[in-house]
Structures are given as C-alpha cells and as structure tokens.
Design a protein around this motif. Structure first.
Motif, PDB file in Angstrom:
ATOM      1  N   THR A 139       0.869  -1.026   0.016  1.00 52.25           N
ATOM      2  CA  THR A 139       0.015   0.098  -0.086  1.00 52.25           C
ATOM      3  C   THR A 139       0.898   0.885  -0.111  1.00 52.25           C
ATOM      4  O   THR A 139       2.047   1.161   0.484  1.00 52.25           O
ATOM      5  CB  THR A 139      -0.945  -0.068   1.301  1.00 52.25           C
ATOM      6  N   GLY A 140       0.487   2.415  -0.324  1.00 53.98           N
ATOM      7  CA  GLY A 140       1.144   3.565  -0.437  1.00 53.98           C
ATOM      8  C   GLY A 140       0.073   4.786  -0.271  1.00 53.98           C
ATOM      9  O   GLY A 140      -1.158   4.771  -0.693  1.00 53.98           O
ATOM     10  N   ARG A 141       0.576   5.857  -0.406  1.00 51.67           N
ATOM     11  CA  ARG A 141      -0.040   7.165  -0.216  1.00 51.67           C
ATOM     12  C   ARG A 141      -1.011   7.361   0.529  1.00 51.67           C
ATOM     13  O   ARG A 141      -2.108   7.920   0.151  1.00 51.67           O
ATOM     14  CB  ARG A 141      -0.379   7.630  -1.804  1.00 51.67           C
ATOM     15  N   VAL A 142      -1.069   6.923   1.785  1.00 54.71           N
ATOM     16  CA  VAL A 142      -2.277   7.367   2.697  1.00 54.71           C
ATOM     17  C   VAL A 142      -2.244   8.674   3.348  1.00 54.71           C
ATOM     18  O   VAL A 142      -3.225   9.280   3.807  1.00 54.71           O
ATOM     19  CB  VAL A 142      -1.940   6.340   4.068  1.00 54.71           C
ATOM     20  N   HIS A 143      -1.045   9.182   3.164  1.00 61.33           N
ATOM     21  CA  HIS A 143      -0.745  10.563   3.344  1.00 61.33           C
ATOM     22  C   HIS A 143      -0.641  11.453   2.079  1.00 61.33           C
ATOM     23  O   HIS A 143       0.589  11.389   1.355  1.00 61.33           O
ATOM     24  CB  HIS A 143       0.720  10.965   4.165  1.00 61.33           C
ATOM     25  N   PRO A 144      -1.563  12.317   1.647  1.00 59.77           N
ATOM     26  CA  PRO A 144      -1.332  12.902   0.388  1.00 59.77           C
ATOM     27  C   PRO A 144      -0.085  13.703   0.240  1.00 59.77           C
ATOM     28  O   PRO A 144       0.352  13.741  -1.177  1.00 59.77           O
ATOM     29  CB  PRO A 144      -2.708  13.700   0.371  1.00 59.77           C
ATOM     30  N   ASP A 169       3.867  -0.963   3.848  1.00 60.29           N
ATOM     31  CA  ASP A 169       3.122   0.496   3.681  1.00 60.29           C
ATOM     32  C   ASP A 169       4.273   1.620   3.274  1.00 60.29           C
ATOM     33  O   ASP A 169       5.089   1.822   4.146  1.00 60.29           O
ATOM     34  CB  ASP A 169       2.403   0.669   4.803  1.00 60.29           C
ATOM     35  N   PHE A 170       4.088   1.908   2.188  1.00 62.12           N
ATOM     36  CA  PHE A 170       5.120   2.935   1.805  1.00 62.12           C
ATOM     37  C   PHE A 170       4.645   4.376   2.112  1.00 62.12           C
ATOM     38  O   PHE A 170       3.555   4.934   2.114  1.00 62.12           O
ATOM     39  CB  PHE A 170       5.079   2.933   0.248  1.00 62.12           C
ATOM     40  N   HIS A 171       5.663   5.185   2.854  1.00 58.06           N
ATOM     41  CA  HIS A 171       5.496   6.487   3.378  1.00 58.06           C
ATOM     42  C   HIS A 171       6.589   7.204   3.024  1.00 58.06           C
ATOM     43  O   HIS A 171       7.749   6.911   2.426  1.00 58.06           O
ATOM     44  CB  HIS A 171       5.363   6.336   4.879  1.00 58.06           C
ATOM     45  N   GLY A 172       6.414   8.743   3.225  1.00 57.05           N
ATOM     46  CA  GLY A 172       7.496   9.486   3.000  1.00 57.05           C
ATOM     47  C   GLY A 172       7.835  10.157   4.464  1.00 57.05           C
ATOM     48  O   GLY A 172       6.819  10.318   5.316  1.00 57.05           O
ATOM     49  N   HIS A 173       8.948  10.816   4.583  1.00 62.61           N
ATOM     50  CA  HIS A 173       9.156  11.254   6.037  1.00 62.61           C
ATOM     51  C   HIS A 173       9.965  12.734   5.778  1.00 62.61           C
ATOM     52  O   HIS A 173      10.720  13.075   4.728  1.00 62.61           O
ATOM     53  CB  HIS A 173      10.066  10.409   6.643  1.00 62.61           C
ATOM     54  N   PRO A 208      -6.472 -13.754  10.722  1.00 65.59           N
ATOM     55  CA  PRO A 208      -6.008 -14.911  10.537  1.00 65.59           C
ATOM     56  C   PRO A 208      -4.535 -14.811  11.052  1.00 65.59           C
ATOM     57  O   PRO A 208      -3.822 -13.849  10.639  1.00 65.59           O
ATOM     58  CB  PRO A 208      -6.048 -15.499   9.088  1.00 65.59           C
ATOM     59  N   LEU A 209      -4.138 -15.737  11.998  1.00 67.71           N
ATOM     60  CA  LEU A 209      -2.639 -15.432  12.638  1.00 67.71           C
ATOM     61  C   LEU A 209      -1.374 -16.134  11.691  1.00 67.71           C
ATOM     62  O   LEU A 209      -1.103 -17.192  11.972  1.00 67.71           O
ATOM     63  CB  LEU A 209      -2.611 -16.210  13.800  1.00 67.71           C
ATOM     64  N   ARG A 210      -1.453 -15.464  10.584  1.00 66.58           N
ATOM     65  CA  ARG A 210      -0.560 -15.945   9.482  1.00 66.58           C
ATOM     66  C   ARG A 210       0.472 -15.150   8.907  1.00 66.58           C
ATOM     67  O   ARG A 210       1.048 -15.349   8.232  1.00 66.58           O
ATOM     68  CB  ARG A 210      -1.401 -16.507   8.327  1.00 66.58           C
ATOM     69  N   VAL A 211       0.204 -13.741   9.324  1.00 60.69           N
ATOM     70  CA  VAL A 211       1.325 -12.982   8.859  1.00 60.69           C
ATOM     71  C   VAL A 211       2.558 -12.960   9.681  1.00 60.69           C
ATOM     72  O   VAL A 211       2.684 -12.862  10.941  1.00 60.69           O
ATOM     73  CB  VAL A 211       0.658 -11.259   8.964  1.00 60.69           C
ATOM     74  N   ARG A 212       3.776 -12.685   9.079  1.00 67.49           N
ATOM     75  CA  ARG A 212       5.175 -12.891   9.650  1.00 67.49           C
ATOM     76  C   ARG A 212       5.907 -11.629   9.721  1.00 67.49           C
ATOM     77  O   ARG A 212       6.481 -11.411  10.592  1.00 67.49           O
ATOM     78  CB  ARG A 212       5.830 -13.922   8.825  1.00 67.49           C
ATOM     79  N   VAL A 213       5.576 -10.791   8.410  1.00 66.79           N
ATOM     80  CA  VAL A 213       6.313  -9.503   8.602  1.00 66.79           C
ATOM     81  C   VAL A 213       5.589  -8.190   8.011  1.00 66.79           C
ATOM     82  O   VAL A 213       4.839  -8.292   7.244  1.00 66.79           O
ATOM     83  CB  VAL A 213       7.415  -9.914   7.336  1.00 66.79           C
ATOM     84  N   LEU A 214       5.423  -7.331   8.738  1.00 67.37           N
ATOM     85  CA  LEU A 214       4.858  -6.252   8.427  1.00 67.37           C
ATOM     86  C   LEU A 214       5.798  -4.952   8.546  1.00 67.37           C
ATOM     87  O   LEU A 214       6.165  -4.710   9.757  1.00 67.37           O
ATOM     88  CB  LEU A 214       3.513  -6.218   9.551  1.00 67.37           C
ATOM     89  N   TRP A 215       5.656  -4.103   7.783  1.00 70.63           N
ATOM     90  CA  TRP A 215       6.640  -3.060   7.649  1.00 70.63           C
ATOM     91  C   TRP A 215       6.043  -1.707   7.279  1.00 70.63           C
ATOM     92  O   TRP A 215       5.101  -1.809   6.474  1.00 70.63           O
ATOM     93  CB  TRP A 215       8.096  -3.299   6.692  1.00 70.63           C
ATOM     94  N   THR A 216       6.668  -0.669   7.531  1.00 78.04           N
ATOM     95  CA  THR A 216       6.380   0.604   6.629  1.00 78.04           C
ATOM     96  C   THR A 216       7.667   1.010   6.233  1.00 78.04           C
ATOM     97  O   THR A 216       8.627   1.355   6.885  1.00 78.04           O
ATOM     98  CB  THR A 216       5.862   1.424   7.777  1.00 78.04           C
ATOM     99  N   LEU A 217       7.797   1.172   4.978  1.00 72.91           N
ATOM    100  CA  LEU A 217       8.992   1.709   4.344  1.00 72.91           C
ATOM    101  C   LEU A 217       8.686   2.835   4.039  1.00 72.91           C
ATOM    102  O   LEU A 217       7.811   3.809   3.453  1.00 72.91           O
ATOM    103  CB  LEU A 217       9.006   0.856   2.761  1.00 72.91           C
ATOM    104  N   ARG A 218       9.920   3.812   4.475  1.00 78.39           N
ATOM    105  CA  ARG A 218       9.762   5.321   4.110  1.00 78.39           C
ATOM    106  C   ARG A 218      10.938   5.824   3.413  1.00 78.39           C
ATOM    107  O   ARG A 218      12.074   5.056   3.558  1.00 78.39           O
ATOM    108  CB  ARG A 218       9.737   6.058   5.830  1.00 78.39           C
ATOM    109  N   ARG A 219      10.956   7.000   2.985  1.00 75.99           N
ATOM    110  CA  ARG A 219      11.944   7.699   2.374  1.00 75.99           C
ATOM    111  C   ARG A 219      11.724   8.871   2.587  1.00 75.99           C
ATOM    112  O   ARG A 219      10.917   9.815   2.377  1.00 75.99           O
ATOM    113  CB  ARG A 219      11.790   7.196   0.649  1.00 75.99           C
TER     114      ARG A 219
END
Length: 614
Positions: free
Chosen positions: A377-382, A471-475, A603-614
C-alpha cells in the motif's frame, strides 16, 4: 469599503446633534430656576436640574465609550483596506472558489468515465512503458521520469489577471486551482517580495505543509523572494539543504530542484503561534514563462490513472495484471487495486479430457489456497508524493521480465493499492482525507462510511493468507530509505522482521539501517504497521489465552530452546508484553483486543509487517 467608511461619520454627527439639544434644554431650565418664579413649569425644571449633573456625567461617559468604539472601527476598516490592497490572490474569493469546485468536479468526472485527458498522451505513454519494461530507464528528469514521463503540471490552469497595486507596479499572477494544488492567499509588499499562505486540510484547522502553485507574468532576470508563513512542521529537510521543486515550461527541463537562500524557521511573533516559515528566492529565466513550485515532485490521481491504464494494456505485463477497485471513497472516486499473479496462475489452462479435469481442478484449488499473498500500500498521506513514486518504481520492476521480478511473482500473489487516499491527493491535502482525520491513525476501528479505504483494506487482510505487508510512506525530517516495524516477544520472529531491512542495507548505500525503528509506542498503536502487527504477528498464540493474560497484566512466558537460531543484529526481548501492558497502556491495549477488531480477528498467519519510508 467606501460606503462603510462614510456611514461612520454620519452616525457620529447625528449623535453630536442630539447631545447639543440636550444641553440647550438644561440651560433653559437653569434660566427659569434663577428667575425665582414658583410656577409649575419652574418646579418641573428645578427637579430636572437636581439630577442633571449625574445624568450628564453618565451621558459623557457613554459618549466617550461610543467615540472609542467608533475610532476602533475606523482603524480596523482602514487596516483591512490596506491589507486587502496588498492581496494579489485569494482562492477563497467567489471567482476562485468556483474555479476550484469546477476543477475537482472535472477530476471526478474523468475518473468515473475512465477517460484520459489526452488520447495521444495515453498512446505515447504505452510506447514509453513498452520501452521501459524491455530496456529500462530512471525515474527522474523530463522525458525519462518513469514510464510515462514526468507528472506534468496543468498548463491550462486558470490564472488570475495581474493585480496593479496603488504603487502602480503590476504583480505576478498566481494559480492554485488545479489537481493537488494548494495555495490559499498571496500578498505582496513590493514587486519582489510575496507572502504566501497554504490551505488547511479539508475539514481541519491544521496540517499545512504541502504547497503546489503556479506563477505567470514575470520578466527575465526578475529575482523574487517567497515566504510561506503558516507551515506546521517544527522541523524539515529544508533545514538540511533540501530545495523546492520547480517546473519552468520555457526551459523544457521538467521538474528539478531550484531556488536559493532557502530558510526554514519559526514565523514572526505577530502571526499565529506554532507556525513556521519557508522562505526562498527564485530568479526567472524567461519572459512570460509559466513556472510551478511544489513541496516535492507531484504525483496526482490523474497521473496514476494513466499509469495503471497503460500498465494493464501492456502486451507483456497485461497478461498477469488484474485491475480492480478496493472501494469507492467518500469523495466518489475509485480506490484502485492491482492483483499481480504469476504467469502460470494467470495463463489459461488448455482443454483436457474429462478424466483429468477433476484432478486438475483439485490441484488448482489446492495451489490457490496455498499461494502466499503480499500486500503493498502507499500514499495514505497525500503530501508524501515520494511514496507514490516508490510504489511506481516498484510496480515497474515487479511487472518487468527481469529474473528477480519473475521469481517474486512466482513466490507471491501480489496485491498493490498504490493510492490509499485519493480524495486527499485531489484536494491538495497534506495528511488527511475528506473526513478530516489522518487515515493512518484509525486502523484500530475504521468506519465503513467515513474511512472506507481503511475498512476494506482490513477486510482484505483478514480474508487472505497474508505473508508480507509493506506500507510506503515519506518522511519530512529523515534522509535515505528505512523501515519502521514492530517488535515481537520471540527472537525468531524478531530475526524475520529485521531480515529484509538488513538485506536492503547490505545491498544499497541509499538505505539507512540506523534510521530503522522496530518498536511499539503508545502514540502509534492505531497505525497500519502496529495494528496489523499486534493483531497478526504477536497474537499467534491462542487469542483466548493471550486475552486472559492481558486482562491480568501478566507477561507472556517465553520458552527457550538451545536449537533456536539467533540474529546478531537484534536485541532479545524477555519482557516485551510486560512493557506493552503497563497500567498506562492497558486501556488502549484492551481496546485493540476487545474492540471492533477482536470479533473479526485476522488469521494469525502474517509474519512480516513494515512501513517503508523515504
């Protein structure tokens, strides 16, 4: 303004005449009393004279108060007239407001009808995309910016007529009425200095950071200083040397960093407390040029539609891409979603005999169930347009014939939602959608009516065997590329969480490992990465058992085995759940487990969850 200013002296004159008549009546009464006559008229005026001093004193105080109010009104009107005399642009004026509403309606109409702004541009985009997937190009510059070229600003944007102020010198013409544009007011002290204000996010009174506006009417060699005085961020990369992005139509160079004398500092005291000012200077190179300025390289909703249409119709990528809609936003536009499957899963099955059809269908059904899913996912912040460019580049790579891309498509079924907040992007918001809330702060309990994008995203994560969520973000303050993630009570899960970020740091110098953050903070418990992590990764144990331990505020017992692999880059968490369940955090934690999200537990099957920022 002239009618209001003339009415004030008229009111003051009528009040002065009434006071003179009252004083003449008192003088006549004193004459009658001094004559010594005891007539009924003299007695009446004697009584009037007895209380005249007190009444006169009160009248004098009242008229003095009226005089002060009149002076204040006159001063305010004069100041307001002087202030409006220096205003050269106002997006909230009736004319500009009508233009802005028309612009938003056109974007919605084009989105619903599925039309491109220019058919020739769409055809050229497909050719550029074909060259990119077969050869390769970089995201940047004028003609090689990704697959479609740069996100061009609207050259047909409506500009106000240049304003001539009382000094007789014309000012620049501004425009902020176009998709993703944001400029509320422009004021001019002199022809080379402008004070700008950006609009708040819709239905909010804050979140002013994103700016995007156009200028016309400059002459070659003119050097102008711009001051944006109502930005909210206390810190910014502008303090570290970052420059605004500039598009000069006459130069033909496309988007580029430009400007000089860039400063980011607190705003003057006489303005609103807590605001900050971005000031920069720009020297125009050409006469009658159209120049646009923006916070970062723009990426609009219309540009995304062109990209997705070209990607889905490509002769190579179109075979394994399925374009779908996650939901419809409260603004009435589609939140797009791409499903990228492997070539084997997307290719049609050749006809076969009835004898093997049941066996083949059973194998396909078993394979589809066992397929792992990765969600992007990406661009939750416009205002974080760099997040859209990262998703843009990721899709170009994932849909290419490169061996690494083919291996990724074979390993996962990819679900990509490139723009989670299209309403905010269209409106030129910085952080919120049309509901006036930050969509990355309501993942714990989103509303189906007010936050449909987040609500349906959570349903999507629940209904699929998700193995990877990024989840792709910017900083706005950090440099480089880095990951934000959660922290588990288990060493092996911590190693899994940090594995991909560590590999990225080893493979690229642009990746900043020290800027990565793997922690659980109370203020971030309603964000995408932590709601997903706490509901999926850290709840692998039986939910009822964990719930009982949470309510008793007891830490989870950690089993140790000598054969468990360890990661030298991670820290052991012996009491992570106890840290999460401190008394000050117990209420929030209980809400996450027992609120709306508990009945529909993922479902308890997710192993890795991240937010990738740039």
């Amino acid at each position: 303004m002239s009618g209001t200013g003339d009415s004030v002296p008229d009111a003051l004159g009528s009040r002065e005449g009434g006071r003179n008549e009252y004083e003449r009546a008192l003088q006549d009464a004193e004459v009658l009393v001094s004559s010594g006559s005891d007539t009924e008229e003299s007695v009446e005026y004697r009584d009037l004279s007895a209380g005249s001093a007190a009444r006169r004193l009160k009248a004098d105080h009242f008229t003095d108060f009226i005089d002060e109010v009149a002076d204040g009104i006159g001063s305010y009107l004069h100041h307001l007239e002087d202030k409006q005399r220096g205003r050269v642009y106002d997006r909230h004026s009736p004319e500009e407001s009508a233009r802005w509403r028309q612009c938003v309606q056109e974007v919605h109409i084009q989105a619903h009808e599925g039309r491109q702004r220019n058919a020739k541009t769409a055809e050229a985009a497909r050719k550029l995309l074909n060259k990119h997937l077969l050869g390769g190009s970089s995201i940047g510059g004028s003609s090689s910016c990704g697959a479609l070229g740069p996100c061009r600003p609207p050259l047909d944007a409506p500009f106000q007529e240049p304003v001539v102020l009382p000094d007789g010198k014309p000012r620049l013409a501004f425009s902020g009425c176009f998709e993703s544009g944001n400029l509320a007011v422009a004021e001019s002290e002199n022809p080379t200095s402008y004070t700008l204000y950006v609009d708040h996010d819709v239905n909010t009174t804050g979140y002013t950071q994103w700016f995007y506006f156009g200028i016309q009417g400059a002459t070659a060699g003119l050097r102008v200083n711009f001051r944006i005085v109502n930005l909210k961020k206390a810190g910014s990369l502008f303090e570290e040397g970052m420059l605004p992005v500039v598009w000069s139509e006459a130069s033909g160079r496309g988007w580029e960093r430009g400007g000089t004398d860039v400063r980011y500092c607190p705003t003057d005291r006489h303005r609103r407390k807590g605001d900050h000012t971005l000031s920069f200077s720009y020297a125009f190179e050409y006469d009658n040029d159209t120049v646009f300025f923006a916070y970062h390289y723009p990426y609009t909703y219309g540009y995304l539609q062109s990209f997705l249409s070209a990607l889905a119709s490509h002769p190579y990528a179109g075979d394994f891409i399925r374009r779908d809609v996650l939901c419809e936003t409260i603004g009435g536009v589609n939140c797009d979603m791409l499903k990228i499957l492997s070539e084997k899963a997307s290719s049609p099955t050749p006809p076969d005999s009835r004898q093997n059809s049941k066996t083949r269908c059973g194998d396909e059904e078993e394979q589809s169930v066992s397929r792992r899913v990765a969600v992007i996912t990406g661009r939750v912040h416009p205002g974080e347009s760099n997040a859209s460019w990262m998703v843009h580049g990721f899709l170009l790579f994932l849909c290419s014939p490169a061996p690494e891309a083919v291996a990724l498509r074979e390993a996962f079924d990819w679900i990509v939602i490139p723009m989670l907040n299209p309403d905010g992007v269209i409106q030129g918001n910085y952080r919120c959608g049309l509901a006036g809330v930050d969509l990355n702060r309501i993942y714990d309990s989103p509303s189906k009516k007010l936050h449909p994008e987040i609500y349906h995203l959570k349903q999507l994560l629940r209904d699929n065997p998700v193995e990877l969520f990024i989840d792709f973000h910017g900083h706005s303050k950090k440099e480089g590329v880095f990951f934000y993630g959660g922290r588990s009570h288990d060493d092996q899960e911590n190693a899994d969480i940090r594995l991909l970020p560590r590999m990225c740091a080893m493979a690229s110098e642009d990746f900043n490992w020290r800027a990565c953050n793997f922690g659980v903070q109370q203020s971030k418990l309603s964000t995408a990465r932590l709601v997903s992590f706490l509901n999926l990764a850290s709840l692998r144990h039986t939910p009822s058992k964990l719930l009982s331990r949470v309510l008793r505020r007891k830490p989870m017992v950690r089993r140790r085995t000598s054969t468990r692999p360890t990661c030298p880059t991670t820290r052991t968490m012996s009491r992570s759940l106890q840290t999460l369940l401190l008394p000050s955090r117990l209420r929030r934690r209980r809400q996450l487990l027992m609120g709306n999200s508990y009945r529909n537990m993922y479902p308890l099957r997710v192993r890795v969850l991240w937010t990738l920022r740039r």
